[in-house]
Structures are given as C-alpha cells and as structure tokens.
Design a protein around this motif. Structure first.
Motif, PDB file in Angstrom:
ATOM      1  N   LEU A   1     -16.059 -24.973 -16.160  1.00 36.95           N
ATOM      2  CA  LEU A   1     -17.185 -24.846 -17.078  1.00 36.95           C
ATOM      3  C   LEU A   1     -16.780 -24.344 -18.453  1.00 36.95           C
ATOM      4  N   ALA A   2     -15.596 -23.802 -18.583  1.00 38.17           N
ATOM      5  CA  ALA A   2     -15.208 -23.113 -19.810  1.00 38.17           C
ATOM      6  C   ALA A   2     -15.240 -24.011 -21.038  1.00 38.17           C
ATOM      7  N   ALA A   3     -14.826 -25.263 -20.900  1.00 40.38           N
ATOM      8  CA  ALA A   3     -14.714 -26.160 -22.056  1.00 40.38           C
ATOM      9  C   ALA A   3     -15.869 -27.142 -22.139  1.00 40.38           C
ATOM     10  N   LYS A   4     -17.024 -26.800 -21.574  1.00 45.21           N
ATOM     11  CA  LYS A   4     -18.117 -27.773 -21.472  1.00 45.21           C
ATOM     12  C   LYS A   4     -18.793 -28.086 -22.803  1.00 45.21           C
ATOM     13  N   SER A   5     -18.478 -27.349 -23.868  1.00 43.56           N
ATOM     14  CA  SER A   5     -19.062 -27.650 -25.174  1.00 43.56           C
ATOM     15  C   SER A   5     -18.085 -28.356 -26.105  1.00 43.56           C
ATOM     16  N   VAL A   6     -16.948 -28.783 -25.573  1.00 44.02           N
ATOM     17  CA  VAL A   6     -15.904 -29.407 -26.385  1.00 44.02           C
ATOM     18  C   VAL A   6     -15.880 -30.904 -26.105  1.00 44.02           C
ATOM     19  N   THR A   7     -15.550 -31.694 -27.113  1.00 46.00           N
ATOM     20  CA  THR A   7     -15.489 -33.137 -26.932  1.00 46.00           C
ATOM     21  C   THR A   7     -14.485 -33.508 -25.839  1.00 46.00           C
ATOM     22  N   ALA A   8     -14.784 -34.545 -25.085  1.00 47.69           N
ATOM     23  CA  ALA A   8     -14.069 -34.879 -23.853  1.00 47.69           C
ATOM     24  C   ALA A   8     -12.551 -34.981 -23.993  1.00 47.69           C
ATOM     25  N   PRO A   9     -12.002 -35.643 -25.023  1.00 47.95           N
ATOM     26  CA  PRO A   9     -10.535 -35.753 -25.088  1.00 47.95           C
ATOM     27  C   PRO A   9      -9.832 -34.404 -25.069  1.00 47.95           C
ATOM     28  N   ILE A  10     -10.416 -33.420 -25.760  1.00 44.67           N
ATOM     29  CA  ILE A  10      -9.806 -32.085 -25.797  1.00 44.67           C
ATOM     30  C   ILE A  10     -10.172 -31.304 -24.543  1.00 44.67           C
ATOM     31  N   ALA A  11     -11.410 -31.428 -24.095  1.00 44.56           N
ATOM     32  CA  ALA A  11     -11.874 -30.664 -22.928  1.00 44.56           C
ATOM     33  C   ALA A  11     -11.064 -30.999 -21.679  1.00 44.56           C
ATOM     34  N   ILE A  12     -10.671 -32.258 -21.518  1.00 43.28           N
ATOM     35  CA  ILE A  12      -9.881 -32.648 -20.348  1.00 43.28           C
ATOM     36  C   ILE A  12      -8.546 -31.913 -20.347  1.00 43.28           C
ATOM     37  N   GLY A  13      -7.868 -31.902 -21.490  1.00 40.02           N
ATOM     38  CA  GLY A  13      -6.583 -31.219 -21.566  1.00 40.02           C
ATOM     39  C   GLY A  13      -6.705 -29.725 -21.338  1.00 40.02           C
TER      40      GLY A  13
END
Length: 240
Positions: A133-145
């Motif tokens: 859940l930590a990166a749920k506000s970040v655009t997908a390409p970055i959130a996946i990494g």
C-alpha cells in the motif's frame, strides 16, 4: 478441439493477452464517452472490470494472462523515462513556485503514503500488505519498482493504485468546492499528487492549466517517493 483447448492454444501466445487488454481499453473508452465522462467511473476502471470479466468468462488464470501481458509491462520502462517530458515542460512553473513546491511536496507526498499505512496498521495488516500500500499514490511505472524493492505485492499495489486514482478523481472536485478552492493550479496539483495518471487525466478534462500542474504533481511525487520511500522503509525497520 473443444473450447478449453482453444483457449489454451490462444493463451500460449502473448498476442492473446495483448489483444484482450487492447479490446478492453477500446471498449472502455467508448463506454466512458457515452456515459458523459463521469469522474467516479474513469475509463481505466471500466477497462479493468471488463478485462476481469473476460478472464473469468474464458477461465483464463490471471497468472497466465500476466505472463502474456509482460510485453505491455515492458513499456512501463520507457513510460518512466517519459515522465521527464512533463517536468521539462513545467520548468517555468517549477522556477516560479520552487519555494512553495519545496515545502508542499515532501509533506503531501509523505502524507499520501502515511495515512494509508496508518489505517492498515491500525487494522492489523501484516508487513507485506503495508508494503503493497505504501506507493499507492505514485504512477504505476515507478510504483511497481518501489513495491518490488520494499517487498510488497505488485498485484495488490495495482489494485490500491486503481482505487486511489478513482477516489481522487471523484472527490477532489467536491472537496475543492467545499473548501472554496478555485485556483486550478492547486486543484490540478492535488489531482496529480494523489491520483497519479488517473488524476492527471481528470485534471486535463478540467482545463489545460489544471492538467499541467497535475503532470507536475504526478512527476515530482513519483521522483520523491522513488528516492525516499525505500530509504524510509529501511529506517523504520518495516522491511525486516
């Protein structure tokens, strides 16, 4: 050849998963326009629901679909690099507002992660759920990494990403009216910072100015989170 055998044969080719994805995307955009572009039901949500329905109807396991759709996932790398374009285009805004951005962005981006983590922690969520859940506000390409780095589930993160983007697009407008905020720069920046690509699309529907600041918010939030979240995760010991 029976139906199951035909599906297995088609699923053996990655083109089948790509075709399903593109079909869901095209149909979703048509439905979105016919529904008069509701903020609470963006095209990406319609596409996700259509795709899930097709997988269930065909009896195609998600793991097999994802394996075939890896060709599309590879495009997320160039998409991440392409985030430099809106940053370059918004350089005049960054220069003019660098003090405000320097104060606002770290606080807002940190809160975007912390409120979800805090709620999940209070509900007793395990570490792997928190990491998802930590990166749920970040655009997908970055959130996946970022999610892979801190040990979360990418599939769960993508679900949280979708819910976050839809909620941001739906509630930012009413919240702005309630708080009597009319500055399109603030509304757009909020949509991009919290709602990533979905919020940015919504911002461009409002005005070019809102869209420009949404692109700025999405890009800066992604960069800040990619740099700081893995470090913060290790410092608080959540990743151990």
């Amino acid at each position: 050849m029976n139906a199951d055998g035909l599906i297995d044969t088609l699923a053996a080719s990655p083109l089948f998963a790509v075709a399903l994805t593109l079909l869901a995307f095209i149909v979703a955009n048509v439905l979105f326009v016919r529904l008069k572009r509701p903020a609470w039901l963006p095209a990406v949500l319609i596409a996700a629901l259509l795709l899930a329905g097709m997988l269930a109807l065909l009896g195609l396991p998600y793991a097999r679909y994802r394996e075939g759709a890896m060709w599309l996932t590879l495009l997320l790398g160039p998409a991440t690099v392409a985030l430099g374009m809106p940053l370059y285009q918004q350089l005049p805004h960054i220069r003019a507002l660098w003090r405000e951005l320097a104060v606002c962005l770290p606080i807002a981006a940190s809160l975007a992660a912390c409120y979800a983590l805090g709620l999940a922690w209070l509900m007793g969520a395990p570490t792997d759920i928190l990491a998802s859940l930590a990166a749920k506000s970040v655009t997908a390409p970055i959130a996946i990494g970022v999610t892979e780095t801190i040990g979360g589930s990418v599939a769960l993160m993508l679900g949280a990403l979708l819910v976050t983007g839809v909620a941001t697009a739906a509630f930012t407008g009413p919240a702005a009216r309630l708080l009597k905020i009319e500055d399109e720069r603030i509304i757009g920046f909020t949509l991009g910072l919290n709602g990533h690509a979905i919020g940015t699309v919504r911002a461009f529907e409002l005005s070019p100015t809102a869209g420009a600041f949404a692109s700025l918010g999405m890009s800066l939030t992604g960069i800040f989170t990619a740099l700081m979240l893995p470090l913060a995760w290790q410092l608080v010991g959540a990743g151990t």
